[in-house]
Design a protein around this motif. Structure first.
Motif, PDB file in Angstrom:
ATOM      1  N   SER A  40      -2.564  -9.626  -2.044  1.00 16.45           N
ATOM      2  CA  SER A  40      -2.149  -9.133  -0.700  1.00 16.45           C
ATOM      3  C   SER A  40      -2.771  -8.075  -0.116  1.00 16.45           C
ATOM      4  CB  SER A  40      -1.126  -8.765  -0.778  1.00 16.45           C
ATOM      5  OG  SER A  40      -0.276  -7.304  -1.059  1.00 16.45           O
ATOM      6  N   VAL A  41      -2.259  -8.101   0.718  1.00 15.09           N
ATOM      7  CA  VAL A  41      -3.166  -6.910   1.641  1.00 15.09           C
ATOM      8  C   VAL A  41      -2.495  -5.575   1.040  1.00 15.09           C
ATOM      9  CG1 VAL A  41      -3.528  -5.299   3.519  1.00 15.09           C
ATOM     10  CG2 VAL A  41      -3.557  -8.144   4.003  1.00 15.09           C
ATOM     11  N   MET A  42      -1.255  -5.218   1.247  1.00 13.24           N
ATOM     12  CA  MET A  42      -0.707  -3.869   0.678  1.00 13.24           C
ATOM     13  C   MET A  42      -1.425  -4.025  -0.605  1.00 13.24           C
ATOM     14  SD  MET A  42       3.083  -5.189   2.066  1.00 13.24           S
ATOM     15  CE  MET A  42       3.849  -3.479   1.726  1.00 13.24           C
ATOM     16  N   LEU A  43      -1.296  -4.486  -1.762  1.00 10.35           N
ATOM     17  CA  LEU A  43      -2.457  -4.549  -3.290  1.00 10.35           C
ATOM     18  C   LEU A  43      -3.667  -3.535  -3.079  1.00 10.35           C
ATOM     19  CD1 LEU A  43      -2.356  -4.179  -6.092  1.00 10.35           C
ATOM     20  CD2 LEU A  43      -2.896  -6.897  -6.300  1.00 10.35           C
ATOM     21  N   GLY A  44      -4.630  -4.120  -1.810  1.00 12.72           N
ATOM     22  CA  GLY A  44      -5.478  -4.008  -1.819  1.00 12.72           C
ATOM     23  C   GLY A  44      -5.189  -2.369  -1.222  1.00 12.72           C
ATOM     24  N   ILE A  45      -4.215  -2.058  -0.478  1.00 14.53           N
ATOM     25  CA  ILE A  45      -4.011  -0.478  -0.384  1.00 14.53           C
ATOM     26  C   ILE A  45      -3.404   0.242  -0.805  1.00 14.53           C
ATOM     27  CG2 ILE A  45      -3.157   0.999   2.040  1.00 14.53           C
ATOM     28  CD1 ILE A  45      -3.188  -1.544   3.159  1.00 14.53           C
ATOM     29  N   ILE A  46      -2.653  -0.440  -1.893  1.00 17.37           N
ATOM     30  CA  ILE A  46      -2.495   0.755  -2.960  1.00 17.37           C
ATOM     31  C   ILE A  46      -3.410   1.314  -3.754  1.00 17.37           C
ATOM     32  CG2 ILE A  46      -1.325   0.861  -4.883  1.00 17.37           C
ATOM     33  CD1 ILE A  46       0.579   1.347  -3.311  1.00 17.37           C
ATOM     34  N   LEU A  47      -4.169   0.419  -4.958  1.00 15.63           N
ATOM     35  CA  LEU A  47      -5.510   0.209  -4.995  1.00 15.63           C
ATOM     36  C   LEU A  47      -6.498   1.299  -5.099  1.00 15.63           C
ATOM     37  CD1 LEU A  47      -6.163  -3.014  -7.056  1.00 15.63           C
ATOM     38  CD2 LEU A  47      -4.931  -1.365  -7.666  1.00 15.63           C
ATOM     39  N   MET A  48      -6.556   1.584  -3.831  1.00 15.11           N
ATOM     40  CA  MET A  48      -7.939   2.146  -2.899  1.00 15.11           C
ATOM     41  C   MET A  48      -7.018   3.693  -2.737  1.00 15.11           C
ATOM     42  SD  MET A  48     -10.289   0.456  -2.974  1.00 15.11           S
ATOM     43  CE  MET A  48     -11.039   2.263  -2.188  1.00 15.11           C
ATOM     44  N   LEU A  49      -5.699   3.817  -2.425  1.00 13.89           N
ATOM     45  CA  LEU A  49      -4.750   5.081  -2.172  1.00 13.89           C
ATOM     46  C   LEU A  49      -4.665   6.264  -3.406  1.00 13.89           C
ATOM     47  CD1 LEU A  49      -3.459   5.957   0.187  1.00 13.89           C
ATOM     48  CD2 LEU A  49      -1.100   5.442  -0.917  1.00 13.89           C
ATOM     49  N   PRO A  50      -5.282   6.352  -4.154  1.00 15.50           N
ATOM     50  CA  PRO A  50      -5.425   6.890  -4.929  1.00 15.50           C
ATOM     51  C   PRO A  50      -7.467   8.056  -5.112  1.00 15.50           C
ATOM     52  CG  PRO A  50      -4.882   5.493  -6.302  1.00 15.50           C
ATOM     53  CD  PRO A  50      -4.752   5.167  -5.067  1.00 15.50           C
ATOM     54  N   ILE A  51      -7.595   6.613  -4.194  1.00 15.49           N
ATOM     55  CA  ILE A  51      -9.030   7.500  -4.290  1.00 15.49           C
ATOM     56  C   ILE A  51      -9.568   7.659  -3.472  1.00 15.49           C
ATOM     57  CG2 ILE A  51     -11.444   5.693  -3.956  1.00 15.49           C
ATOM     58  CD1 ILE A  51     -10.872   3.543  -4.968  1.00 15.49           C
ATOM     59  N   ALA A  67      -9.915  -0.582   7.543  1.00 19.92           N
ATOM     60  CA  ALA A  67     -10.619  -1.349   7.071  1.00 19.92           C
ATOM     61  C   ALA A  67      -9.999  -2.384   6.338  1.00 19.92           C
ATOM     62  CB  ALA A  67     -11.851  -0.807   6.287  1.00 19.92           C
ATOM     63  N   VAL A  68      -9.713  -2.155   4.537  1.00 19.03           N
ATOM     64  CA  VAL A  68      -8.666  -2.833   3.378  1.00 19.03           C
ATOM     65  C   VAL A  68      -8.083  -3.597   4.498  1.00 19.03           C
ATOM     66  CG1 VAL A  68      -7.429  -2.935   1.786  1.00 19.03           C
ATOM     67  CG2 VAL A  68      -9.473  -0.985   2.162  1.00 19.03           C
ATOM     68  N   TYR A  69      -7.251  -3.284   5.539  1.00 14.32           N
ATOM     69  CA  TYR A  69      -6.015  -3.742   6.209  1.00 14.32           C
ATOM     70  C   TYR A  69      -6.720  -5.261   7.315  1.00 14.32           C
ATOM     71  CZ  TYR A  69      -1.762  -4.902   8.969  1.00 14.32           C
ATOM     72  OH  TYR A  69      -0.895  -5.303   9.819  1.00 14.32           O
ATOM     73  N   VAL A  70      -7.764  -4.353   7.738  1.00 12.51           N
ATOM     74  CA  VAL A  70      -8.576  -5.640   8.383  1.00 12.51           C
ATOM     75  C   VAL A  70      -9.082  -6.782   7.509  1.00 12.51           C
ATOM     76  CG1 VAL A  70     -10.591  -5.628  10.116  1.00 12.51           C
ATOM     77  CG2 VAL A  70      -8.608  -4.321  10.669  1.00 12.51           C
TER      78      VAL A  70
END
Length: 517
Positions: A40-51, A67-70
């Motif tokens: 999901s989009v939420m997973l993508g945002i979670i993975l990028m959050l620490p970065i 941008a990950v959301y879009v």
């Protein structure tokens, strides 16, 4: 400083090398995560959050996540069209016409339609966000701690009212989130609460490890379980041909795109509605107003356009209540609210007065992300479509590794790994009990805001708790909370019935097509 001056300065900040690079990276990652069924989009945002912790500018960090959301909202259509398996929940309606058109050997035409509609829908809502945000904040500039606490009640109640199939279970989930956020040392009194005598909980549960466990790790475990149960069977992706969307066809779908974008933007700005609801309503409306309704379910370009423009239009409009009121519009923006808090940004009316340039930088970043989605989509879709063929048994360990690494990187303390694992176990138990963890996550995010404003209000008015009902605006917000939850519950029932009818009709038509073939 006037709005136009702040927009001009924000424009300069957006068009820097770092911000444009973050937008490009975010779009590609969003497309990849969005196209993989079960993620999901939420997973993508979670993975990028620490970065994003390595990024000095908070606005740049939020732009990357947007941008990950879009990119993720468009990416969900890739597997929906090529595999008949939506990569995200918001791409379900795309399968109704996307996959039948792909079965006819017109995969590129379907993907081009999806990309064009996604960009148009995203731009529509991003421009709406730019025009409306400052106006709304000026209307609520007089809010005090009393009104902010009531807004917190509105936010958590709306999410609880529309998450999952059971309102009582969702409310329990939200209350659990509030309880978990209360653990540790009280910032006001210094008293340690609910630590159960363990040093691990003395300073509470950090938000980042909790969000990683609640969203990312829980999804990965569920997907890995489903993948194993199905013996890893996935249909082969269709080969992408070279026959794209013609100018005549592009002009023909513009009315459906504009109608769907307008409707979805309104629905997206309503906290708690989300892209799934908007997509089915817009798809149904497009079929009702189409000159060729008989083509829907058989590969209609209008059907694909309505579905994809609506779910991308939700991105910008869902940011309106988040940026102006501090209330998330859906699960993804609830996660973005957590990202704002982690980066020291307080969304709401004061954001446009105290951090106006940053606010407009984020809004313009969302706009530029939608513009750049078109060339990135044209260049990367064929490559990204191949990723759905990678076995999930290879992807899952990598995602899990990144999740735990992100939890540790938040503070560099091994206790975060213990908390992350414990929250994962607790979250998975909730999923077994059919309790949605989105209200729980939102409860953890909003607890600090609600508690601070409640304490401030009670001290200012000598613990006269009737002040929340005596102040007119606060009373209106609380009454509105009750009315909206009731109306959204009724709307959900209608949407569920509509979804079931649409799916049954599409399945019947697909069965007829297979028999005739």
């Amino acid at each position: 400083m006037g709005d136009f001056q702040m927009i001009a300065q924000a424009m300069v900040q957006v068009f820097t090398f770092n911000n444009l690079l973050m937008i490009l990276i975010g779009l590609v990652i969003g497309m990849i995560v969005g196209c993989i069924p079960g993620l999901s989009v939420m997973l993508g945002i979670i993975l990028m959050l620490p970065i994003t912790y390595t990024i000095d500018d908070p606005a740049t960090a939020i732009i990357l996540l947007l941008a990950v959301y879009v990119g993720g909202m468009y990416g969900g259509s890739i597997s929906a069209i090529t595999l008949n398996t939506p990569g995200t929940n918001s791409a379900i309606a795309t399968t109704f016409d996307g996959y039948p058109l792909a079965k006819k050997g017109k995969v590129k035409k379907a993907l081009d339609t999806s990309l064009f509609a996604s960009v148009c829908g995203g731009l529509f809502s991003a421009i709406l966000l730019l025009l409306c945000a400052s106006l709304i904040t000026k209307l609520v500039a007089g809010f005090t701690s009393v009104e902010y606490f009531s807004m917190g009640i509105l936010g958590i109640s709306l999410i609880a009212g529309v998450s999952g199939n059971s309102l009582p279970k969702s409310i329990i989930s939200g209350m659990l989130g509030l309880f978990m956020a209360c653990m540790g040392m009280d910032a006001v009194t210094g008293v340690t609460r609910y630590s159960f005598g363990t040093s691990t909980l003395k300073y509470g549960i950090d938000l980042l490890p909790a969000m990683i466990a609640l969203i990312a790790l829980t999804q990965v475990v569920q997907k890995l379980r489903d993948f194993k149960l199905s013996d890893g069977k996935l249909d082969d992706a269709n080969k992408i041909d070279k026959e794209g969307l013609t100018r005549k066809e592009r002009r023909g779908i513009i009315p459906a795109i504009l109608r769907s974008s307008a409707v979805a933007s309104i629905l997206g700005a309503m906290p708690g509605v989300g892209g799934g609801v908007a997509q089915f309503l817009c798809y149904s409306e497009a079929r009702r107003t189409s000159k060729h309704p008989e083509e829907f379910g058989k590969g209609s370009l209008e059907g694909i356009a309505a579905a994809e423009s609506s779910n991308n239009a939700v991105v910008g409009s869902a940011m309106i209540p988040l940026l102006t009121l501090g209330i998330p519009g859906d699960g993804v923006t609830a996660l973005l609210l957590g990202a704002f808090v982690l980066h020291g940004i307080t969304p709401g009316p004061t954001m446009f007065t105290k951090q106006g340039i940053m606010a407009y930088t984020i809004i313009l970043g969302c706009l530029i992300a939608n513009i750049l989605l078109f060339p990135i989509g044209l260049g990367m879709t064929r490559t990204v479509a191949k990723i759905v063929q990678v076995r999930y048994t290879y992807l899952a360990p990598l995602i899990i590794m990144f999740c735990f690494a992100g939890s540790f990187a938040a503070t560099g303390n091994t206790k975060e790994l213990v908390i992350c694992a414990a929250v994962l176990i607790f979250s998975y138990i909730l999923t077994i009990l059919d309790i949605d963890n989105t209200p729980l996550m939102l409860g953890m995010i909003l607890e600090d805001i609600m508690e601070k404003n409640f304490v401030t209000a009670s001290m200012a008015y000598d613990r006269d708790y009737t002040i929340f009902l005596r102040r007119p605006i606060s009373l209106v917000i609380l009454v509105l909370t009750v009315l909206l939850v009731i109306s959204l519950m009724k709307m959900n029932k209608k949407i569920e019935a509509l979804n079931a009818a649409n799916i049954a009709e599409m399945e019947a038509e697909h069965a007829k097509m297979e028999k005739s073939a």
